[in-house]
Each structure stands twice: as structure tokens, then as C-alpha cells.
Scaffold this motif. Sequence first.
Motif, PDB file in Angstrom:
ATOM      1  N   THR A 293       0.827  -1.204   0.000  1.00  0.00           N
ATOM      2  CA  THR A 293       0.000   0.000   0.000  1.00  0.00           C
ATOM      3  C   THR A 293       0.864   1.259   0.000  1.00  0.00           C
ATOM      4  OG1 THR A 293      -0.149  -0.059   2.419  1.00  0.00           O
ATOM      5  CG2 THR A 293      -1.901  -1.143   1.189  1.00  0.00           C
ATOM      6  N   LEU A 294       0.261   2.331  -0.440  1.00  0.00           N
ATOM      7  CA  LEU A 294       0.974   3.595  -0.606  1.00  0.00           C
ATOM      8  C   LEU A 294       1.496   4.141   0.720  1.00  0.00           C
ATOM      9  CD1 LEU A 294       1.749   5.721  -2.738  1.00  0.00           C
ATOM     10  CD2 LEU A 294      -0.452   6.835  -2.305  1.00  0.00           C
ATOM     11  N   ASP A 295       0.799   3.821   1.823  1.00  0.00           N
ATOM     12  CA  ASP A 295       1.209   4.368   3.117  1.00  0.00           C
ATOM     13  C   ASP A 295       2.206   3.475   3.852  1.00  0.00           C
ATOM     14  OD1 ASP A 295      -0.450   2.280   3.694  1.00  0.00           O
ATOM     15  OD2 ASP A 295      -1.878   3.416   4.912  1.00  0.00           O
ATOM     16  N   LEU A 313       7.610  -3.990  -6.907  1.00  0.00           N
ATOM     17  CA  LEU A 313       6.316  -4.289  -6.300  1.00  0.00           C
ATOM     18  C   LEU A 313       5.270  -3.332  -6.847  1.00  0.00           C
ATOM     19  CD1 LEU A 313       7.078  -4.736  -2.477  1.00  0.00           C
ATOM     20  CD2 LEU A 313       6.443  -6.542  -4.092  1.00  0.00           C
ATOM     21  N   ALA A 314       4.049  -3.835  -6.975  1.00  0.00           N
ATOM     22  CA  ALA A 314       2.937  -2.954  -7.301  1.00  0.00           C
ATOM     23  C   ALA A 314       2.548  -2.178  -6.045  1.00  0.00           C
ATOM     24  CB  ALA A 314       1.746  -3.767  -7.800  1.00  0.00           C
ATOM     25  N   VAL A 315       2.206  -0.895  -6.218  1.00  0.00           N
ATOM     26  CA  VAL A 315       1.751  -0.054  -5.113  1.00  0.00           C
ATOM     27  C   VAL A 315       0.292   0.285  -5.361  1.00  0.00           C
ATOM     28  CG1 VAL A 315       2.099   2.100  -3.845  1.00  0.00           C
ATOM     29  CG2 VAL A 315       4.081   0.885  -4.799  1.00  0.00           C
ATOM     30  N   VAL A 316      -0.561   0.019  -4.370  1.00  0.00           N
ATOM     31  CA  VAL A 316      -2.005   0.247  -4.521  1.00  0.00           C
ATOM     32  C   VAL A 316      -2.475   1.253  -3.486  1.00  0.00           C
ATOM     33  CG1 VAL A 316      -2.393  -2.057  -5.464  1.00  0.00           C
ATOM     34  CG2 VAL A 316      -2.556  -1.709  -3.004  1.00  0.00           C
ATOM     35  N   ASP A 317      -3.623   1.887  -3.786  1.00  0.00           N
ATOM     36  CA  ASP A 317      -4.212   2.821  -2.824  1.00  0.00           C
ATOM     37  C   ASP A 317      -5.153   2.069  -1.884  1.00  0.00           C
ATOM     38  OD1 ASP A 317      -6.550   2.333  -4.249  1.00  0.00           O
ATOM     39  OD2 ASP A 317      -6.492   4.249  -5.328  1.00  0.00           O
ATOM     40  N   LEU A 322      -4.243   0.222  -8.653  1.00  0.00           N
ATOM     41  CA  LEU A 322      -2.818   0.414  -8.906  1.00  0.00           C
ATOM     42  C   LEU A 322      -2.517   1.897  -9.089  1.00  0.00           C
ATOM     43  CD1 LEU A 322      -0.091  -1.070  -9.540  1.00  0.00           C
ATOM     44  CD2 LEU A 322      -0.730  -0.872 -11.952  1.00  0.00           C
ATOM     45  N   VAL A 323      -1.560   2.411  -8.308  1.00  0.00           N
ATOM     46  CA  VAL A 323      -1.169   3.814  -8.438  1.00  0.00           C
ATOM     47  C   VAL A 323       0.263   3.949  -8.923  1.00  0.00           C
ATOM     48  CG1 VAL A 323      -2.764   4.627  -6.662  1.00  0.00           C
ATOM     49  CG2 VAL A 323      -0.463   3.910  -6.002  1.00  0.00           C
ATOM     50  N   GLY A 324       1.013   2.879  -8.967  1.00  0.00           N
ATOM     51  CA  GLY A 324       2.390   2.940  -9.435  1.00  0.00           C
ATOM     52  C   GLY A 324       3.152   1.706  -9.002  1.00  0.00           C
ATOM     53  N   SER A 325       4.460   1.840  -8.942  1.00  0.00           N
ATOM     54  CA  SER A 325       5.302   0.723  -8.545  1.00  0.00           C
ATOM     55  C   SER A 325       6.514   1.239  -7.799  1.00  0.00           C
ATOM     56  CB  SER A 325       5.736  -0.073  -9.774  1.00  0.00           C
ATOM     57  OG  SER A 325       6.522   0.733 -10.644  1.00  0.00           O
ATOM     58  N   ILE A 326       7.159   0.334  -7.102  1.00  0.00           N
ATOM     59  CA  ILE A 326       8.383   0.665  -6.386  1.00  0.00           C
ATOM     60  C   ILE A 326       9.404  -0.409  -6.725  1.00  0.00           C
ATOM     61  CG2 ILE A 326       7.681  -0.581  -4.301  1.00  0.00           C
ATOM     62  CD1 ILE A 326       9.073   1.608  -2.654  1.00  0.00           C
ATOM     63  N   GLN A 340      14.778   9.922   5.164  1.00  0.00           N
ATOM     64  CA  GLN A 340      13.940   8.789   5.536  1.00  0.00           C
ATOM     65  C   GLN A 340      12.782   8.686   4.540  1.00  0.00           C
ATOM     66  OE1 GLN A 340      12.969   9.771   9.660  1.00  0.00           O
ATOM     67  NE2 GLN A 340      14.552   8.321  10.383  1.00  0.00           N
ATOM     68  N   PRO A 341      13.050   8.156   3.362  1.00  0.00           N
ATOM     69  CA  PRO A 341      12.025   8.136   2.310  1.00  0.00           C
ATOM     70  C   PRO A 341      10.863   7.197   2.640  1.00  0.00           C
ATOM     71  CG  PRO A 341      13.919   6.833   1.649  1.00  0.00           C
ATOM     72  CD  PRO A 341      14.310   7.523   2.922  1.00  0.00           C
ATOM     73  N   ALA A 342       9.673   7.580   2.201  1.00  0.00           N
ATOM     74  CA  ALA A 342       8.486   6.730   2.281  1.00  0.00           C
ATOM     75  C   ALA A 342       8.248   6.091   0.923  1.00  0.00           C
ATOM     76  CB  ALA A 342       7.288   7.573   2.712  1.00  0.00           C
ATOM     77  N   VAL A 343       7.309   5.154   0.884  1.00  0.00           N
ATOM     78  CA  VAL A 343       6.982   4.504  -0.386  1.00  0.00           C
ATOM     79  C   VAL A 343       6.550   5.544  -1.414  1.00  0.00           C
ATOM     80  CG1 VAL A 343       5.271   3.019  -1.517  1.00  0.00           C
ATOM     81  CG2 VAL A 343       6.436   2.222   0.543  1.00  0.00           C
ATOM     82  N   ALA A 344       5.795   6.541  -0.964  1.00  0.00           N
ATOM     83  CA  ALA A 344       5.333   7.587  -1.896  1.00  0.00           C
ATOM     84  C   ALA A 344       6.506   8.329  -2.520  1.00  0.00           C
ATOM     85  CB  ALA A 344       4.419   8.563  -1.162  1.00  0.00           C
ATOM     86  N   ASP A 345       7.618   8.467  -1.768  1.00  0.00           N
ATOM     87  CA  ASP A 345       8.796   9.162  -2.288  1.00  0.00           C
ATOM     88  C   ASP A 345       9.529   8.326  -3.330  1.00  0.00           C
ATOM     89  OD1 ASP A 345       8.388  11.317  -0.506  1.00  0.00           O
ATOM     90  OD2 ASP A 345       9.392  10.204   1.100  1.00  0.00           O
TER      91      ASP A 345
END
Length: 531
Positions: A293-295, A313-317, A322-326, A340-345
Motif C-alpha cells: 500500500t501507498l502508506d 512491487l505494485a503499489v495500490v491505494d 494500482l497507483v504505481g510501482s516501487i 527517511q524516504p516513504a513509499v510515496a517518495d
Amino acid sequence: MVVAAWSGSLGDLNRFRDRADLQRAVADIYPRANVVRIHNWTGQLWKLADEMSEGDLVVLPLKSAKQVAIGRITGPYAFREQLRTGLQHIRPVKWLRTDLPREDIKPDLRNMLGSLLTICELSRFDAVSRLGQLATDGTDPGTDKPQELLGVDSVADLAKTVAANGPVPMTIRDLLALWDAGSRNSAVVDRMRADLAGYGLSTAPPFTDGSIDTPIRVLSIGAAPETDATSGESAFHLITGGGKPAAENVPETADGATEETEEIEDTDAATAPEIGLRVSHLLSAESELISITLDSDVISAQTTMLDSGYDQLAVVDGNGSLVGSISWRSIGRACISYDQPAVADALDDGHRRASRKDELLGWIDDIVKTGYVFVVNADGTPAGIVTAADVSERFGEDLRPTVILEEIERRLRRALSVFTTEELYHYAKQYKQSTIANKKHKGELRPLSPDDLVFGEYYNLLENEDAWQRLGWKISQQLLLARLDEVRKIRNSVAHYHPDPLSAKQIKSLEGLRSMVRASVSDARPGGGAG
């Protein structure tokens, strides 16, 4: 022995070059029989004459007692002309057990023995290994197949199960097995569509979409329209036929149709076979996708990637869309920019989203550039992922048979170059000598080379004893011809670009013929052995 109690005057089945040849003969003998009956009779006779192999198991329910006999086929099909009609088509068998109580066989396998077909292959629910154990110690170990599919061995069984229990989950491979098919060529697809429609059934998603192991649901048309093996042995089942043609008891379709059945949809799109290789034809497009998840935090993402062996990995809301990938690359980039990056970063933009129905070639550049593309459902939720490795594997599966076939044909043509035009017409195209002489006299005999021959004509030539002696190959002519006939059928499948890769058994046939031809035809000189 086992006997196909066939009453028709077909004679020795060995005289038929292929199944189509046999089917034409059956149709000529029974001109008033409908297409379904002709197809089923042909299929059963062809199983007895061609598809059964030495070492295969055969199971025969005995009408005289509530018992079953299990044996092992010990030799090729034979035609016993001296016996009376109805006892002439046989296979030699060594009986392993002739008194097995029917109640010792678990219900799913026992129900398969009640098939409406006199001769059918038992290819489901681990039948081969289970029958082997029953023959050895009289115990049935059962199967780990889904409960919904137990006892389903025909489209009629499937229709009853759907009517009683609702939609039935299965794979496309399981569905194909009900028609004794291993791939979805146009003839198989047409027959499956007609049979399913005749029993009021449909599939979701369509069984023409996706790889052969794609999960689908079989359901009634009223419920929803058609929308978005390790052992080399086989086991065969025979029931007594009382001197009637082998499939005289095959029912017509559920609605009484005999030759044609209305399609599920009126539109051409619903009934036309797939054109082009789709994204869904790659198994990973339909496999379970691990997402985050995005958070979530980056540490969780990295740990999940390490645990699953993924590079991305797929990133979902919160809704699962699907909102993107990491990826390791995007995480590294984020670590340079943030303490300290988050998944959103570390999120990639996620624009690389393919639909199941997209043509695969349209996504090749993106897959090569980034290493993957996500596959999404109509609602935006992720359905799977296609990686560069998946594409490489799939195109390798498609290319390998072509390369092997090309080598076989090149070597055969090199060997057959020792024959003159007249000999090629006589041996390969089977012209009479008088016809050849007459055409030559009139100047109508065009030059003919091995490059002009097709696989069936290779067979004709190598079958001729005079031509075979000329070649001087030190291998079994009978085994070579048998393998050549198998490969001829495989070549037709490859040439027509069927969406499903060849089976391991088919690849083995290709490689077997290539080995024979390599041993007989050197790289240096035509006609001779490897020397």
C-alpha cells in the motif's frame, strides 16, 4: 486383448494416414450420421489404432460382475481379419488384475468409468498413477483435485455440476481435457464453443483468453454471458459395445441439435478466435500479484521484495487500485533525495499498465526498457505482471520448435537430393511411371527438387523400400516413419500459430526425429550417414 466392437466395414485401420483420412472413411460408411457421431466414432477408433502406446494402462468395467479389469498394453494395434465382424480391431494386453471390486475405486474415478464414450482417455484426477496402484495392491489413493471437479469427465458432467452447484472454477487446461485437447487450435475452439452452448454453458473470462493455466469459471449462460503431467504413460477406458459402432451411445447436444448450435453471442467478437498474442497469454499476467500500500514504509517494501525475490512491487491505494510501482532503482533514487524516504517518495509514475486483451507486441519496448509491465483489470486493480523474463521464455517456447523443424527439413532435403526429378515424382508424389514418362515426353514434367516437397511427401518417399535402400540409413525405418508422422501433425500446429506452446511430449517428438535425422544425414554429404 481388448477389442473395439466395431461393426462397420473399415478394414485395417493402419491404412489410414491420419485421423482426417479415417474420419472421411467413417463418414462415407455412415452418410446419414450427424457430425457429432462421426467425430466421436472417429476419435475412439483413432485412440485404439494410434494414440494408445505400449505400456499404457487400460481399464475395463466387467458387465458380468461388479468388478473391473486393469491391464497394460503390450503391443501395437492389429486387425484380425480372420475373426468375425465386431472382434477384428484389437490391442494385445497383459492383464494385471481382473477381479477388482468397483467399490474399491473412489467415486470420482469410478464415475469416470461410466463415460458415454466406449473408448476414452482417462487424463484427469491422477488417473494413471491411481490405476497403477489399484492394479498393484487394490487401493485407490485418491486425488488432491478440487472438490468441484470430482466426477466431471465430460461436458455433460460439467453441465450437471453447474446446474447443481453454480459456477465451477477450473483452469483452461482442465476444460480442454474434457475434449481430450492440449491446445486451442481453431477446430478445438469451434467444437468447445458449440458444445458449451449446446449445454447452456459459458466461461468467465473467455476460455480463449489467457494462458492454458489461467483460472476461469464455467457457468450457465443465463447467469452471465461469456465475458471478461510428469508421467509419459496414459490410461484408457473401454466399455463393452455389443457389436455396435464404438460410440453409438453418444448423446446429441442438450437442445437436440446434431450438427450446428447457436453461438453464445450474436457478435463476431464473441465467437471469433483470438488473433495475435495477447498479454493474457503469458501466465504471469494472471498469477497472484504481491503488492504494497501507498502508506507503507520503505523498509517493509524492501523486506517484501527480498522475501518474494521480486525486483519491483505494485503499489495500490486504499481501494486496491494500482497507483504505481516501487523498485530497487526507485528506492535508491529516493534514498539519495530523502533522509527517511516513504513509499510515496520512491514511487514510479505507474503509467505502464496493460490490459489483458492488449497485444503483447505493443508492450515489448516498454518491457525491454523497464523490465516489466503491470496488467490491470477493468476496475484498475492489478491482475498480474509481465516481466522481460516471461517474454523471453514465451518467445523461446515459440521459436524452439521452429528452429528444430527447420533443421529437420534442411537435413531431409539434403539427403533427398540424391534422387532425380523423375524419382521424386514417383517416390514422393506417387506418380505412376507411365504418367511420368508421358509428361516428360510432352515436355510437361517441370523440374522437382526436395525443396518442393511437404512433410507428407517426405513420408511417402521414406516409406518406399527402393528409396529407403538407396539412402542406406542405419536406423529403424518403422520408428523413423512413426516419428515423422507425429512431427507432420506438430508442424501443422506450429505453422498455424496456435496460441498455446507445444507440450513436453510434442517437443520430445521433435527432438527425437531431429536426433534420428542428425545420425543419418551428415553436415557434409547428401544421402549418406553421419560417417
